[in-house]
Design a protein around this motif. Structure first.
Motif, PDB file in Angstrom:
ATOM      1  N   ARG A  24      77.145  11.848  47.026  1.00 21.61           N
ATOM      2  CA  ARG A  24      78.127  11.463  45.996  1.00 21.61           C
ATOM      3  C   ARG A  24      78.075   9.960  45.817  1.00 21.61           C
ATOM      4  NH1 ARG A  24      78.143  15.836  45.162  1.00 21.61           N
ATOM      5  NH2 ARG A  24      79.728  17.458  45.077  1.00 21.61           N
ATOM      6  N   PHE A  25      78.165   9.535  44.545  1.00 25.73           N
ATOM      7  CA  PHE A  25      78.395   8.118  44.293  1.00 25.73           C
ATOM      8  C   PHE A  25      79.842   7.818  44.665  1.00 25.73           C
ATOM      9  CE2 PHE A  25      75.262   9.186  40.832  1.00 25.73           C
ATOM     10  CZ  PHE A  25      74.191   8.513  41.391  1.00 25.73           C
ATOM     11  N   ILE A  26      80.100   6.628  45.173  1.00 21.56           N
ATOM     12  CA  ILE A  26      81.501   6.238  45.373  1.00 21.56           C
ATOM     13  C   ILE A  26      81.742   4.893  44.693  1.00 21.56           C
ATOM     14  CG2 ILE A  26      81.005   5.270  47.711  1.00 21.56           C
ATOM     15  CD1 ILE A  26      83.971   6.220  48.372  1.00 21.56           C
ATOM     16  N   ALA A  27      82.826   4.843  43.908  1.00 18.69           N
ATOM     17  CA  ALA A  27      83.184   3.600  43.203  1.00 18.69           C
ATOM     18  C   ALA A  27      84.478   3.087  43.837  1.00 18.69           C
ATOM     19  CB  ALA A  27      83.310   3.877  41.719  1.00 18.69           C
ATOM     20  N   GLY A  28      85.630   3.261  43.186  1.00 19.60           N
ATOM     21  CA  GLY A  28      86.893   2.819  43.786  1.00 19.60           C
ATOM     22  C   GLY A  28      87.299   3.649  44.984  1.00 19.60           C
ATOM     23  N   GLY A  29      86.833   4.869  45.048  1.00 24.78           N
ATOM     24  CA  GLY A  29      87.134   5.758  46.181  1.00 24.78           C
ATOM     25  C   GLY A  29      88.524   6.363  46.137  1.00 24.78           C
ATOM     26  N   THR A  30      89.290   6.122  45.065  1.00 27.09           N
ATOM     27  CA  THR A  30      90.699   6.550  45.069  1.00 27.09           C
ATOM     28  C   THR A  30      90.856   8.068  44.949  1.00 27.09           C
ATOM     29  OG1 THR A  30      90.906   6.273  42.669  1.00 27.09           O
ATOM     30  CG2 THR A  30      91.512   4.384  44.050  1.00 27.09           C
ATOM     31  N   ASN A  31      89.837   8.757  44.478  1.00 31.41           N
ATOM     32  CA  ASN A  31      89.889  10.214  44.470  1.00 31.41           C
ATOM     33  C   ASN A  31      88.954  10.801  45.530  1.00 31.41           C
ATOM     34  OD1 ASN A  31      89.065  12.959  42.289  1.00 31.41           O
ATOM     35  ND2 ASN A  31      90.847  12.757  43.585  1.00 31.41           N
ATOM     36  N   LEU A  32      87.733  10.281  45.580  1.00 37.28           N
ATOM     37  CA  LEU A  32      86.743  10.885  46.481  1.00 37.28           C
ATOM     38  C   LEU A  32      87.173  10.803  47.945  1.00 37.28           C
ATOM     39  CD1 LEU A  32      84.064  12.272  46.847  1.00 37.28           C
ATOM     40  CD2 LEU A  32      82.925  10.052  46.806  1.00 37.28           C
ATOM     41  N   LEU A  33      87.724   9.676  48.358  1.00 36.33           N
ATOM     42  CA  LEU A  33      88.120   9.565  49.772  1.00 36.33           C
ATOM     43  C   LEU A  33      89.241  10.534  50.120  1.00 36.33           C
ATOM     44  CD1 LEU A  33      87.837   5.737  50.504  1.00 36.33           C
ATOM     45  CD2 LEU A  33      86.311   7.584  51.227  1.00 36.33           C
ATOM     46  N   GLY A  96      99.012   5.602  33.651  1.00 32.03           N
ATOM     47  CA  GLY A  96      98.488   6.362  34.790  1.00 32.03           C
ATOM     48  C   GLY A  96      98.628   5.630  36.115  1.00 32.03           C
ATOM     49  N   ALA A  97      98.763   6.386  37.172  1.00 36.36           N
ATOM     50  CA  ALA A  97      98.685   5.914  38.556  1.00 36.36           C
ATOM     51  C   ALA A  97      99.663   4.764  38.822  1.00 36.36           C
ATOM     52  CB  ALA A  97      97.256   5.534  38.897  1.00 36.36           C
ATOM     53  N   SER A  98      99.199   3.731  39.535  1.00 42.97           N
ATOM     54  CA  SER A  98     100.049   2.589  39.882  1.00 42.97           C
ATOM     55  C   SER A  98      99.180   1.340  39.747  1.00 42.97           C
ATOM     56  CB  SER A  98     100.526   2.725  41.333  1.00 42.97           C
ATOM     57  OG  SER A  98      99.400   2.611  42.193  1.00 42.97           O
ATOM     58  N   ALA A 105      90.493   1.723  40.834  1.00 44.77           N
ATOM     59  CA  ALA A 105      89.843   2.821  40.095  1.00 44.77           C
ATOM     60  C   ALA A 105      88.879   2.283  39.047  1.00 44.77           C
ATOM     61  CB  ALA A 105      90.916   3.674  39.424  1.00 44.77           C
ATOM     62  N   SER A 106      87.738   2.942  38.914  1.00 48.63           N
ATOM     63  CA  SER A 106      86.722   2.504  37.940  1.00 48.63           C
ATOM     64  C   SER A 106      86.747   3.403  36.707  1.00 48.63           C
ATOM     65  CB  SER A 106      85.340   2.582  38.585  1.00 48.63           C
ATOM     66  OG  SER A 106      85.014   3.937  38.853  1.00 48.63           O
ATOM     67  N   THR A 107      86.131   2.909  35.639  1.00 44.45           N
ATOM     68  CA  THR A 107      86.065   3.682  34.394  1.00 44.45           C
ATOM     69  C   THR A 107      85.288   4.975  34.606  1.00 44.45           C
ATOM     70  OG1 THR A 107      86.097   1.609  33.182  1.00 44.45           O
ATOM     71  CG2 THR A 107      85.377   3.535  31.970  1.00 44.45           C
ATOM     72  N   SER A 161      93.348  13.267  33.919  1.00 44.49           N
ATOM     73  CA  SER A 161      93.246  11.863  33.488  1.00 44.49           C
ATOM     74  C   SER A 161      94.081  11.553  32.249  1.00 44.49           C
ATOM     75  CB  SER A 161      91.784  11.532  33.185  1.00 44.49           C
ATOM     76  OG  SER A 161      91.695  10.284  32.515  1.00 44.49           O
ATOM     77  N   ASP A 162      94.669  10.359  32.228  1.00 47.61           N
ATOM     78  CA  ASP A 162      95.288   9.824  31.015  1.00 47.61           C
ATOM     79  C   ASP A 162      94.236   9.112  30.158  1.00 47.61           C
ATOM     80  OD1 ASP A 162      98.256  10.277  31.327  1.00 47.61           O
ATOM     81  OD2 ASP A 162      97.814   9.306  33.236  1.00 47.61           O
ATOM     82  N   MET A 163      93.444   8.272  30.804  1.00 47.52           N
ATOM     83  CA  MET A 163      92.445   7.493  30.062  1.00 47.52           C
ATOM     84  C   MET A 163      91.546   8.394  29.218  1.00 47.52           C
ATOM     85  SD  MET A 163      89.715   4.783  31.606  1.00 47.52           S
ATOM     86  CE  MET A 163      88.377   5.886  31.935  1.00 47.52           C
ATOM     87  N   LEU A 209      74.023   9.151  36.828  1.00 47.86           N
ATOM     88  CA  LEU A 209      75.059   8.131  37.031  1.00 47.86           C
ATOM     89  C   LEU A 209      75.635   7.778  35.663  1.00 47.86           C
ATOM     90  CD1 LEU A 209      76.058   5.863  39.184  1.00 47.86           C
ATOM     91  CD2 LEU A 209      74.354   4.423  38.054  1.00 47.86           C
ATOM     92  N   ILE A 210      76.953   7.683  35.579  1.00 48.61           N
ATOM     93  CA  ILE A 210      77.548   7.138  34.344  1.00 48.61           C
ATOM     94  C   ILE A 210      77.330   5.631  34.397  1.00 48.61           C
ATOM     95  CG2 ILE A 210      79.668   6.778  33.034  1.00 48.61           C
ATOM     96  CD1 ILE A 210      80.797   9.320  34.256  1.00 48.61           C
ATOM     97  N   THR A 211      76.736   5.084  33.349  1.00 44.26           N
ATOM     98  CA  THR A 211      76.518   3.635  33.344  1.00 44.26           C
ATOM     99  C   THR A 211      77.514   2.919  32.441  1.00 44.26           C
ATOM    100  OG1 THR A 211      74.851   3.936  31.615  1.00 44.26           O
ATOM    101  CG2 THR A 211      74.053   3.779  33.902  1.00 44.26           C
TER     102      THR A 211
END
Ligand SMILES: Cc1cc2nc3c(=O)[nH]c(=O)nc-3n(C[C@H](O)[C@H](O)[C@H](O)COP(=O)(O)OP(=O)(O)OC[C@H]3O[C@@H](n4cnc5c(N)ncnc54)[C@H](O)[C@@H]3O)c2cc1C
Length: 328
Positions: A24-33, A96-98, A105-107, A161-163, A209-211
């Protein structure tokens, strides 16, 4: 949490070369972790993409914007070009979120966040999205937050998602890159309905990968509104949300976009309903008719029938607020 390998590639091609079904790619990790801690996601290899050069927002030749997949939700919402040209997107992200989560969180990660269905997060119970073929306890269980549109016998989860609801309304385009090369996916086609493969949320292949996310020039600056209805005023996912955007000529609707969140496995658009509003005057009657048409195929579960009326009223309010530009 299971043991896993960790890599931090420095460019996109290196990241793609490492990707596969067990990674898995990990970006902000706020969901995956969270998913890993709950034993819902068990990747053997984490590919940390935070070092990739995908953090820019730039103007495109046709007057749109290209948003790098690693731009944070906070930076995107407050970006001067987004605030000025796509206020609908800023509003949706900030709903969304806080603040702390939006900083991390990333796009790209926001598009790929997984459902908030309680049963999906509970590894002790069956779930077709987690273990295909195991069953869907939500269908006859606690299903107050679940889908009323586009669900299947296999899955009644919603996309949280809201975004993404604003991106759907704005006709965004997702840029992806994999070992087979680059391609673009229209936002409306990016996320999937559950059908008989609810484990697949979207059209991405394992090595893709989403670029970037591309926004076309039309941002509906004068007349747009994002309305989110939730159980708490902040830090809660949408029960129902509406992204409404109008282009007006006097009080005649020249163009319109309407997307719903919290009601289906993907942001919900219905272009036939939008078409019925084009050329019509702004009026409560026309908005009510559109709202009723938008929910005509709704199929409630035991605990979420309230979402039908809630969505209809939210549509009327969001369109009305969009029409007045917030100056009702
Ligand atoms: C308490 C809480 C409340 C929240 N409330 C809301 C809310 O109200 N509204 C809302 O919209 N969201 C909400 N969120 C969700 C939050 O917005 C998402 O968790 C976040 O956007 C995910 O981005 P990330 O970069 O952290 O993704 P990660 O957790 O790093 O990754 C998520 C998924 O995306 C994949 N991924 C990440 N980047 C890429 C890429 N570029 N290409 C391919 N795959 C990629 C990962 O492999 C993973 O599968 C909330 C989250 C939490 C924890």
């Amino acid at each position: 949490m299971n043991p896993f390998h960790y890599s931090k590639p420095v460019d996109v091609s290196q990241a793609i070369s490492l990707a596969g079904a067990a990674s898995r790619f990990i970006a902000g990790g706020t969901n995956l972790l969270d998913l890993m801690k709950e034993n819902v996601a068990r990747p053997e290899h984490l590919i940390d993409i935070t070092g990739l050069p995908l953090k820019d927002v730039r103007e495109t030749a046709n007057g749109g914007l290209m948003i790098g997949a690693l731009v944070s939700n906070a930076d995107l919402a407050w970006h001067p070009l987004v605030e000025a040209r796509y206020p609908l997107l800023s509003q949706a992200i900030l709903a969304g979120a806080s603040p702390q989560l939006r900083n991390m969180a990333s796009t790209g990660g926001n598009l790929l966040q997984r459902t908030r269905c309680y049963y999906f997060y509970d590894a002790a119970v069956p779930c077709n999205k987690r273990e295909p073929g195991s069953g869907c306890p939500a269908k006859d269980g606690l299903n107050r937050i679940h889908a009323i549109l586009g669900a299947s016998d296999n899955c009644v989860a919603t996309h949280p998602s809201d975004m993404c609801v604003a991106l759907a309304a704005l006709d965004a385009v997702v840029h992806v890159e994999g070992r087979g090369g680059k391609r673009t996916i229209e936002f409306a086609d990016f996320h999937r309905l559950p059908e008989d493969a609810p484990q697949r949320d979207n059209q991405l292949a394992d090595d893709e990968l989403i670029t970037a996310i591309e926004l076309p020039p039309q941002g509906f600056v004068e007349h747009s509104h994002y309305l989110k209805i939730r159980d708490r005023a902040s830090y809660a996912f949408a029960l129902v949300s509406v992204a409404a955007a109008l282009e007006l000529d006097g009080d005649i609707i020249r163009d319109v976009r309407l997307a719903l969140g919290g009601v289906a496995h993907k942001p919900w658009r219905d272009k036939a309903v939008e078409q019925t509003l084009k050329g019509q005057p702004v009026s409560r009657e026309n908005f009510v008719a559109a709202a009723e048409a938008m929910l005509r195929d709704a199929r409630p579960l035991e605990h979420n029938a309230f979402k039908i009326k809630l969505a209809q009223r939210a549509i009327v309010r969001a369109l009305s607020d969009a029409a007045t530009g917030g100056k009702a």
